[in-house]
Enzyme design. Structure first.
Site, short mmCIF file in Angstrom:
data_model
loop_
_atom_site.label_atom_id
_atom_site.label_comp_id
_atom_site.label_asym_id
_atom_site.label_seq_id
_atom_site.Cartn_x
_atom_site.Cartn_y
_atom_site.Cartn_z
N SER A 32 45.49 -58.82 -3.17
CA SER A 32 44.85 -59.40 -4.35
C SER A 32 45.76 -60.42 -5.04
O SER A 32 46.95 -60.19 -5.22
CB SER A 32 44.52 -58.27 -5.33
OG SER A 32 43.95 -58.81 -6.50
N ASN A 80 56.31 -63.49 -10.29
CA ASN A 80 55.19 -64.24 -10.86
C ASN A 80 54.76 -63.63 -12.17
O ASN A 80 54.84 -62.42 -12.37
CB ASN A 80 54.02 -64.33 -9.86
CG ASN A 80 53.04 -63.19 -10.01
OD1 ASN A 80 52.16 -63.21 -10.87
ND2 ASN A 80 53.21 -62.16 -9.19
N ILE A 82 51.59 -64.75 -13.52
CA ILE A 82 50.30 -65.46 -13.59
C ILE A 82 49.44 -64.86 -14.71
O ILE A 82 48.74 -65.56 -15.42
CB ILE A 82 49.53 -65.32 -12.25
CG1 ILE A 82 50.37 -65.80 -11.07
CG2 ILE A 82 48.17 -66.02 -12.31
CD1 ILE A 82 50.55 -67.26 -10.92
N GLY A 83 49.52 -63.54 -14.84
CA GLY A 83 48.59 -62.87 -15.74
C GLY A 83 47.26 -62.84 -15.01
O GLY A 83 47.14 -63.39 -13.92
N ASN A 141 42.46 -52.14 -10.05
CA ASN A 141 43.84 -52.53 -10.36
C ASN A 141 44.29 -51.92 -11.68
O ASN A 141 44.24 -52.56 -12.72
CB ASN A 141 43.96 -54.06 -10.38
CG ASN A 141 45.36 -54.53 -10.76
OD1 ASN A 141 46.29 -53.72 -10.79
ND2 ASN A 141 45.50 -55.81 -11.04
N CYS A 144 47.71 -53.21 -13.98
CA CYS A 144 47.82 -54.28 -14.98
C CYS A 144 47.97 -53.63 -16.36
O CYS A 144 47.57 -52.48 -16.56
CB CYS A 144 46.58 -55.17 -14.93
SG CYS A 144 45.03 -54.30 -15.15
N ASN A 208 51.72 -52.39 -6.13
CA ASN A 208 51.65 -53.64 -6.86
C ASN A 208 53.10 -54.14 -7.04
O ASN A 208 54.04 -53.51 -6.57
CB ASN A 208 50.95 -53.43 -8.21
CG ASN A 208 50.21 -54.70 -8.66
OD1 ASN A 208 50.75 -55.81 -8.52
ND2 ASN A 208 49.00 -54.55 -9.18
N GLY A 233 57.30 -59.69 -2.25
CA GLY A 233 57.95 -60.26 -1.07
C GLY A 233 58.84 -59.23 -0.37
O GLY A 233 58.87 -58.05 -0.76
N GLY A 287 50.52 -60.36 1.15
CA GLY A 287 50.43 -61.15 -0.08
C GLY A 287 51.33 -62.36 -0.06
O GLY A 287 50.96 -63.43 0.43
#
Ligand SMILES: Cc1cc2nc3c(=O)[nH]c(=O)nc-3n(C[C@H](O)[C@H](O)[C@H](O)COP(=O)(O)O)c2cc1C
Length: 328
Positions: A32, A80, A82-83, A141, A144, A208, A233, A287
């Site tokens: 995702s 990241n 990004i939100g 998810n 978050c 995640n 990663g 990902g």
């Protein structure tokens, strides 16, 4: 005399998976947030080659995400912030899901929310949508932040996790499995997994990103505008292997009901994917590697199949969790 070339021996490996009734021809999925919502990757390969395409987590309303810059390079990975940028569930089902459906993709839709009620609302609107036939499962998810609870991540709290799953489950047809996506940023991931499964999760996705931070040492200030961000990663793969291992071990001990696990975290090659499978994952998402090599989600699947063949296995399912049986 003409000889017919023998079919490639590697095709003999049965790569199909059954994830809580979700039957897929391949274990490979996008992760995702790392493959947008399909169109971008479809230029590189046919999305039907994937077991499932996993969409960016979608919330009830459109969101612009966090400020820029949003990415930072780290040793063996990236950070990241990004939100949860996205179009909101209405535009998502009308545009992205409709497009994925027209293109024959099997879709695992990732949903998110600031409250349990928002998760339930997103699930209900998804189930009522015209392109719902493309949906093979829903990834919830819970990793978050929970806006109502001042930034607490649902999946850091077993009760909050259970609340989300118990509200989402009734919104979707029982034959559509739901997967709780867990964070490794907890002391005991098995407790959270237990709460999620008891509340209605049919499977688990792990992991995640890990919460991290990068400081720009020239400017001596945080490198991403959100200050902290999610680390992903190759650097996080040992954490994913550990989380999958612990959860699968709890299932083997009878502390947790047997449910399928989708592994994700730092997979770049077939050998990396095999590590997650041997720890207990039945399917694998790719990902961060897709940013560098858009073909990675399907390439890794081919490499995994070849590796299994080389090792003499004829079914991927025979290898799921095998490392538990081979402990020194
Ligand atoms: C840029 C970016 C955006 C992401 N967005 C989401 C998201 O919207 N929902 C989610 O569940 N995970 C999201 N993730 C986490 C990934 O799905 C995955 O769990 C994590 O990156 C570990 O896998 P990897 O090392 O293969 O990237 C995101 C990751 C990245 C790098």
């Amino acid at each position: 005399m003409t000889t017919t070339a023998a079919p490639a021996a590697t095709t003999a490996v049965d790569m199909s998976v059954d994830l809580a009734g979700m039957r897929l021809p391949s274990p490979m999925m996008t992760a995702s947030g790392c493959a947008a919502n399909g169109k971008e990757l479809a230029r590189f390969f046919d999305l039907r080659e994937l077991g499932a395409f996993v969409t960016k987590s979608v919330m009830a309303d459109p969101r612009s995400g966090r400020g820029t810059p949003r990415m930072a390079e780290t040793p063996s990975g990236m950070l990241n912030s990004i939100g949860l940028q996205g179009p909101g569930i209405t535009a998502f089902v009308e545009q992205d899901l409709a497009w994925l459906h027209e293109n024959g993709a099997r879709v695992l839709v990732s949903i998110a929310g600031g409250t349990s009620a928002e998760f339930a609302d997103v699930a209900a609107r998804l189930a009522a949508s015209e392109a719902f036939a493309a949906v093979v499962g829903v990834e919830v998810n819970i990793s978050c932040p929970n806006v109502a609870n001042r930034g607490l991540v649902f999946a850091c709290d077993p009760a909050a996790s259970a609340d989300v799953l118990s509200q989402v489950r009734p919104q979707l047809p029982p034959e559509v499995p739901i997967f709780a996506k867990l964070t490794p940023d907890v002391t005991d991931i098995v407790t959270v997994a237990q709460a999620a499964v008891e509340a209605g999760a049919d499977g688990l996705t792990m992991i995640n990103t890990l919460l991290g931070m990068v400081i720009d040492t020239d400017l001596l200030r945080p490198q991403v505008a959100g200050v902290t961000g999610g680390l992903s990663g190759p650097a996080v793969r040992p954490v994913a292997v550990r989380a999958i291992w612990q959860t699968r071990a709890a299932m083997r001990d009878g502390r947790l009901p047997e449910v399928p696990v989708i592994g994700v975290g730092g997979v770049r090659t077939g050998r990396d994917a095999l590590e997650l499978v041997a720890a207990g994952a039945s399917a694998v998402q790719v990902g961060t590697a897709a940013f560098n090599d858009p073909n990675a989600p399907v390439r890794v699947g081919r490499e995994l199949r070849d590796l299994l063949h080389e090792k003499g296995f004829s079914r991927l399912s025979d290898v799921v969790g095998i490392a538990h049986e081979r402990m020194a």
